[in-house]
Design an enzyme around this catalytic site. Structure first.
Site, PDB file in Angstrom:
ATOM      1  N   LYS A 156     -46.071 -74.724   0.100  1.00  0.00           N
ATOM      2  CA  LYS A 156     -44.229 -74.179   0.102  1.00  0.00           C
ATOM      3  C   LYS A 156     -43.637 -74.654  -1.059  1.00  0.00           C
ATOM      4  O   LYS A 156     -43.844 -75.827  -1.881  1.00  0.00           O
ATOM      5  CB  LYS A 156     -43.664 -75.406   0.897  1.00  0.00           C
ATOM      6  CG  LYS A 156     -42.666 -73.888   2.192  1.00  0.00           C
ATOM      7  CD  LYS A 156     -42.498 -74.739   3.329  1.00  0.00           C
ATOM      8  CE  LYS A 156     -41.510 -73.968   3.866  1.00  0.00           C
ATOM      9  NZ  LYS A 156     -41.334 -73.695   5.185  1.00  0.00           N
TER      10      LYS A 156
ATOM     11  N   GLU B 274     -39.212 -73.645  22.168  1.00  0.00           N
ATOM     12  CA  GLU B 274     -37.716 -74.063  23.039  1.00  0.00           C
ATOM     13  C   GLU B 274     -37.601 -74.066  24.957  1.00  0.00           C
ATOM     14  O   GLU B 274     -37.353 -74.890  25.367  1.00  0.00           O
ATOM     15  CB  GLU B 274     -36.706 -72.654  22.768  1.00  0.00           C
ATOM     16  CG  GLU B 274     -35.952 -73.026  20.890  1.00  0.00           C
ATOM     17  CD  GLU B 274     -36.958 -72.398  20.241  1.00  0.00           C
ATOM     18  OE1 GLU B 274     -37.745 -72.141  20.402  1.00  0.00           O
ATOM     19  OE2 GLU B 274     -36.271 -72.494  19.226  1.00  0.00           O
TER      20      GLU B 274
ATOM     21  N   ARG C 261     -33.998 -68.075  24.188  1.00  0.00           N
ATOM     22  CA  ARG C 261     -35.551 -68.218  24.235  1.00  0.00           C
ATOM     23  C   ARG C 261     -35.596 -68.778  25.680  1.00  0.00           C
ATOM     24  O   ARG C 261     -36.612 -68.963  26.451  1.00  0.00           O
ATOM     25  CB  ARG C 261     -35.772 -68.705  23.333  1.00  0.00           C
ATOM     26  CG  ARG C 261     -36.808 -68.070  22.151  1.00  0.00           C
ATOM     27  CD  ARG C 261     -37.401 -67.598  22.552  1.00  0.00           C
ATOM     28  NE  ARG C 261     -37.748 -66.214  21.109  1.00  0.00           N
ATOM     29  CZ  ARG C 261     -38.599 -66.725  20.444  1.00  0.00           C
ATOM     30  NH1 ARG C 261     -39.337 -67.835  20.232  1.00  0.00           N
ATOM     31  NH2 ARG C 261     -39.059 -66.030  19.573  1.00  0.00           N
TER      32      ARG C 261
HETATM   33  C1  LIG Z   1     -37.039 -69.927  18.262  1.00  0.00           C
HETATM   34  C2  LIG Z   1     -36.209 -70.243  16.957  1.00  0.00           C
HETATM   35  N1  LIG Z   1     -36.661 -71.679  16.387  1.00  0.00           N
HETATM   36  C3  LIG Z   1     -36.250 -72.122  15.219  1.00  0.00           C
HETATM   37  C4  LIG Z   1     -36.220 -71.323  14.219  1.00  0.00           C
HETATM   38  C5  LIG Z   1     -35.675 -71.958  13.221  1.00  0.00           C
HETATM   39  N2  LIG Z   1     -37.240 -71.781  12.188  1.00  0.00           N
HETATM   40  C6  LIG Z   1     -36.602 -71.050  10.804  1.00  0.00           C
HETATM   41  S1  LIG Z   1     -38.220 -70.945   9.941  1.00  0.00           S
HETATM   42  C7  LIG Z   1     -39.020 -71.961  11.086  1.00  0.00           C
HETATM   43  C8  LIG Z   1     -39.806 -73.074  10.112  1.00  0.00           C
HETATM   44  C9  LIG Z   1     -40.994 -72.175   9.827  1.00  0.00           C
HETATM   45  O1  LIG Z   1     -42.272 -72.259   9.105  1.00  0.00           O
HETATM   46  P1  LIG Z   1     -43.198 -71.576   9.208  1.00  0.00           P
HETATM   47  O2  LIG Z   1     -43.087 -70.320   9.498  1.00  0.00           O
HETATM   48  O3  LIG Z   1     -44.693 -72.400   9.136  1.00  0.00           O
HETATM   49  O4  LIG Z   1     -43.045 -71.237   7.953  1.00  0.00           O
HETATM   50  P2  LIG Z   1     -42.226 -71.694   6.383  1.00  0.00           P
HETATM   51  O5  LIG Z   1     -41.011 -71.630   6.258  1.00  0.00           O
HETATM   52  O6  LIG Z   1     -44.078 -72.635   6.471  1.00  0.00           O
HETATM   53  O7  LIG Z   1     -43.332 -70.910   5.269  1.00  0.00           O
HETATM   54  C10 LIG Z   1     -38.342 -72.413  11.868  1.00  0.00           C
HETATM   55  C11 LIG Z   1     -38.354 -73.957  12.975  1.00  0.00           C
HETATM   56  C12 LIG Z   1     -36.461 -69.784  14.484  1.00  0.00           C
HETATM   57  N3  LIG Z   1     -36.369 -68.897  13.233  1.00  0.00           N
HETATM   58  N4  LIG Z   1     -36.975 -69.433  15.633  1.00  0.00           N
END
Ligand SMILES: Cc1ncc(C[n+]2csc(CCOP(=O)(O)OP(=O)(O)O)c2C)c(N)n1
Length: 627
Positions: A280, A364, A392
Site C-alpha cells: 500500500k 459491524e 449493516r
Molecule cells: C462496511 C464498511 N465498514 C468500514 C468501511 C471503511 N473502510 C474503507 S476501506 C477500509 C479498509 C479496506 O482495506 P482493504 O480491503 O484491505 O483494502 P486496502 O485499502 O488495504 O487496499 C475500511 C475499513 C467500509 N468501507 N465499509
C-alpha cells in the site's frame, strides 16, 4: 512525464504496449496520482498499491464486456484512469467531478458501485451466475483487499461460489493493511502464507519460470510444487476447502507475471483465487511510512506528504477523550470499533485502556452482537461505528440489543452529510432506521461539551442508546471537567419567542438560531429549541410551544422521510395540535458527493429556504396586523 499515459484512452490502448512500456506506464500512473491527489485529496495509498494489478487486469480482460467488481472500490482510481477518465482525475471527489468510488452511472466500465466493504464476492457471483444462465462467455473478476476477508459477507459468498459457478476469478489484494493494520485470525493466516519460506522460495523460482517461458506449463509446475508445500504445511487449506483453486502468493507489482498468471486463470473451468502481495502506498515514501494517514486524506504536499495541521478538535477526538475519562472511572466501560480506530479516533483511547479496546475488523454485525454479549455480563460497551456503516447492523440492533434491552451505546460518527465521499458514506438514515425500534434512546449533541454529557448520560442509562454526531469539528465548546447527566427525554429552550417554534437538531442548531434572528429582523419572534433527544421526544415541551404558534420549523441533517421532523409531526398529531410543521432536511433521493455547504444550499437546507417556506405565514401575519 505522462507521455504514455496520455496515449491511453481505453483499455484497448494498453494491449499495444510491451511489458517494459507497461512498467513505464505504471510509473507515470503513480506520478500522476501523487501529484493530482495532492490537490484533491483521496485514497492515495490503496491506489498506489494496485497499479500493476489494475494494468494487468485490463490488459488480460476486456471491460465493459468482462466485469470487474472492486470491494469498497476506493482503489478504483487506476481503473478510472485506464477507462477514459484520466483527464478528469483532477476532478476526483470535487463537486460535479469523478466520484471517489465506482459508480454505475459514471462509466460503462463501472459495472458495480460500492463504498462499503465485503460486497465484491457476492456481487461478482451474482454476475457470474447471471452470465451462466444467459449462456454468456464473459469473465467476472472480483478484486478484494485482505480486510474484505474480515467481513462475514465475503465468507457467505465463498460458501456458495463453487456450488453455483465454474467461472469466477477472485483477486485477493493482500497488503496486510485495512485502514489500520488488519486484524484477527485471517490476517495472521495470510501473513503465514506470505512469510513462509518454502512458499516464497517456490514462488521466486516459479516467477522466473513464468517470466522465461510464460503460460500454462510453467504455472502447472508452480501449482504442483505449491500443492506439495501446502500439503505439508496446511492440511486444510482455507480457500481450497471453499472450492476455489488457490494460486499464490504472487508479487502484485510484477506486471509481466501478473499478466501471464491472469491469462492462465482466464482459461480455468473452475473458480480460482489469486493471492497477490502488494504494498500500500508503493512509490511514495511518505505513504509507505504512514500507511494509516495515506489510506485516505485531504490535500498534501506532493514532495513531502505533509498536510496542513488540523485546526479545531474534531467530534471524533472529543468522543475518544470523553470515553477515556469515562473508562478511567468505570471499569465496565469498553470500546469497540469495526476497523475504524483512526476514523472514530478510538486509537486515542487504545493506549489508555488497551485491554478494553476491541477492533473486530470490518464486521459491524459482529461488533454489535459482541457488544450485546458483553452487556449481558455487566459491561458497558460503546460501539463507535459510522452512521452509514451501522446500517449493516440493523438486525443485531433490533434483535440482540434492543429486544433484550441491553445497555449498549452506539456512537454514530459521520452522522449527516459526509461531503466528498458521496452517497455511500452520507449518514442520512440513522434516525429513520432506529426511531421505530422500541427501547432505544436517541440523542444528537449541538456541541462537543454536549456530546460528552450525552455519553455520560448513555453510560448511566440502563438500556440501549445512540448518539449521532457529525464529521469534523463542532462550535468549539470546551468540555467541562466533569460531564453532567442529562434528564432523558428533556429538550432545552435556547431562546424564547411566540410566533414560531424552531427546532434545530444537533449540528443544525446554528441554522435554527440564524432563522430566529432573521425573523426578528422582520418583526416576528421565534422560540428556538435544542431537542437533544430524538427519542424519547420532549412532547410536553414541544407541544406547549407549538400549540399557540403560527408554525413549527424543524432542521435536521438527515432525510426527511422518517426523520426528526416526522417524529415531531407524529407527536403533534397525537396531541391534536394542528400547527403547520415545516420540515427542513434532505429529500427522498441519494445525494451526490460535494461540499457540504453547497449541497445544503442546493437542497434547501438553509435559512433562506426556510424563510421562503415561511413566507405565506409571514404574509398572513402582516395582513392581520394591517387590519
Ligand atoms: C462496511 C464498511 N465498514 C468500514 C468501511 C471503511 N473502510 C474503507 S476501506 C477500509 C479498509 C479496506 O482495506 P482493504 O480491503 O484491505 O483494502 P486496502 O485499502 O488495504 O487496499 C475500511 C475499513 C467500509 N468501507 N465499509
Amino acid at each position: 512525464m505522462g507521455k504514455l499515459l496520455d496515449s491511453i484512452h481505453s483499455p484497448a490502448d494498453l494491449r499495444r504496449l510491451s511489458i517494459p512500456q507497461l512498467e513505464t506506464l505504471a510509473q507515470e500512473i503513480r506520478e500522476r496520482l501523487i501529484v493530482t491527489l495532492s490537490k484533491t485529496g483521496g485514497h492515495l495509498g490503496p491506489n498506489l498499491g494496485v497499479v500493476e494489478l489494475t494494468l494487468a487486469m485490463h490488459y488480460v480482460f476486456d471491460t465493459p464486456r468482462d466485469k470487474f467488481v472492486f470491494d469498497v472500490s476506493h482503489q478504483a482510481y487506476v481503473h478510472k484512469m485506464l477507462t477514459g477518465r484520466c483527464e478528469r482525475l483532477d476532478t476526483m471527489r470535487q463537486p460535479g467531478g469523478l466520484n471517489g468510488f465506482m459508480l454505475r452511472t459514471e462509466s460503462e466500465h463501472d459495472c458495480y458501485g460500492a463504498g462499503h466493504a465485503g460486497t465484491a464476492l457476492s456481487a461478482a457471483l451474482g454476475m457470474a451466475v447471471a452470465r451462466d444462465l444467459a449462456g454468456g462467455k464473459e469473465h467476472v473478476v472480483a478484486l478484494a483487499g485482505d480486510a474484505a476477508f474480515t467481513n462475514g459477507i465475503s465468507y457467505e459468498a465463498l460458501n456458495n461460489i463453487a456450488d453455483q459457478t465454474r467461472r469466477l476469478i477472485v483477486v485477493l489484494n493482500d497488503n496486510e493493511w485495512s485502514i489500520d493494520r488488519n486484524v484477527g485470525a485471517i490476517a495472521k493466516y495470510l501473513h503465514k502464507i506470505v512469510t513462509n519460506q518454502h512458499v516464497s522460495q517456490l514462488h521466486d523460482s516459479a516467477a522466473r519460470l513464468v517470466e522465461r517461458f510464460g503460460g500454462k506449463g510453467a504455472l502447472n509446475v508452480v501449482k504442483r510444487a505449491e500443492e506439495a508445500a501446502k500439503g505439508m504445511l496446511w492440511p486444510s487449506f482455507l480457500f481450497e476447502e471453499f472450492g476455489l483453486t488457490y494460486y499464490g502468493p504472487v508479487d502484485g507489482h510484477n506486471v509481466g507475471l501478473l499478466i501471464e498468471t491472469l491469462k492462465f486463470l482466464k482459461q480455468q473451468d473452475r473458480p480460482v483465487l489469486l493471492h497477490a502481495i502488494t504494498q500500500k502506498g508503493r512509490g511514495f515514501q511518505p505513504a509507505l511510512d504512514k500507511q494509516k494517514k495515506f489510506h485516505g486524506l485531504g490535500p498534501y504536499d506532493p514532495e513531502t506528504g505533509n498536510t496542513v495541521p488540523a485546526g479545531q478538535r474534531t467530534y471524533s477526538e472529543v468522543f475518544a477523550d470523553a470515553l477515556t475519562k469515562l473508562a478511567n472511572e468505570n471499569e465496565k466501560v469498553v470500546a469497540i470499533t469495526a476497523a475504524m480506530p483512526n476514523g472514530t479516533a478510538l486509537d486515542l483511547f487504545r493506549p489508555h485502556h488497551p485491554k478494553r479496546y476491541f477492533d473486530v475488523g470490518i464486521a459491524e454485525e459482529h461488533a454489535v452482537i459482541f457488544a450485546a454479549g458483553m452487556a449481558t455480563q455487566g459491561f458497558k460497551p460503546f460501539c463507535a461505528i459510522y452512521s452509514t456503516f451501522l446500517q449493516r447492523a440493523f438486525d443485531p440492533i433490533v434483535h440482540d440489543v434492543c429486544l433484550q434491552n441491553l445497555p449498549v451505546v452506539f456512537c454514530m460518527d459521520r452522522a449527516g452529510l459526509s461531503g466528498d465521499d458521496g452517497p455511500t458514506h452520507h449518514g442520512l438514515f440513522d434516525i429513520a432506521y432506529l426511531r421505530g425500534v422500541p427501547n432505544i434512546v436517541q440523542m444528537a449533541p449541538t456541541s462537543e461539551d454536549e456530546l460528552a454529557d450525552m455519553m455520560f448520560t448513555a453510560m448511566l442509562h440502563e438500556g440501549p442508546s445512540a448518539i449521532r454526531y457529525p464529521r469534523g469539528s463542532g462550535p468549539g465548546a470546551k468540555a467541562k471537567a466533569h460531564p453532567r447527566a442529562l434528564p432523558v427525554g428533556q429538550a432545552e429552550v435556547v431562546r424564547e419567542g411566540e410566533e414560531f417554534v424552531i427546532l434545530g437538531l444537533g449540528s443544525l442548531l446554528p441554522l435554527a438560531k440564524e432563522l430566529a434572528e432573521a425573523l426578528d429582523r422582520q418583526g416576528s419572534s421565534a422560540a428556538v429549541i435544542n431537542p437533544r433527544f430524538i427519542k424519547p421526544l420532549d412532547r410536553e415541551l414541544i407541544g406547549r410551544y407549538a400549540r399557540h404558534a403560527t408554525a413549527v420549523v424543524t432542521f435536521e441533517d438527515h432525510v426527511l422521510m422518517g426523520g426528526f421532523g416526522s417524529a415531531v409531526l407524529e407527536a403533534l398529531n397525537q396531541m391534536d395540535i394542528e400547527t403547520p410543521v415545516i420540515r427542513i432536511g434532505w429529500p427522498d433521493q441519494f445525494i451526490e458527493h460535494g461540499k457540504v455547504d453547497a449541497l445544503r444550499a442546493k437542497y434547501g437546507i438553509s435559512v433562506e429556504a426556510a424563510l421562503e417556506r415561511l413566507t405565506p405565514y409571514l404574509r398572513r401575519r402582516a395582513k392581520l396586523l394591517a387590519r
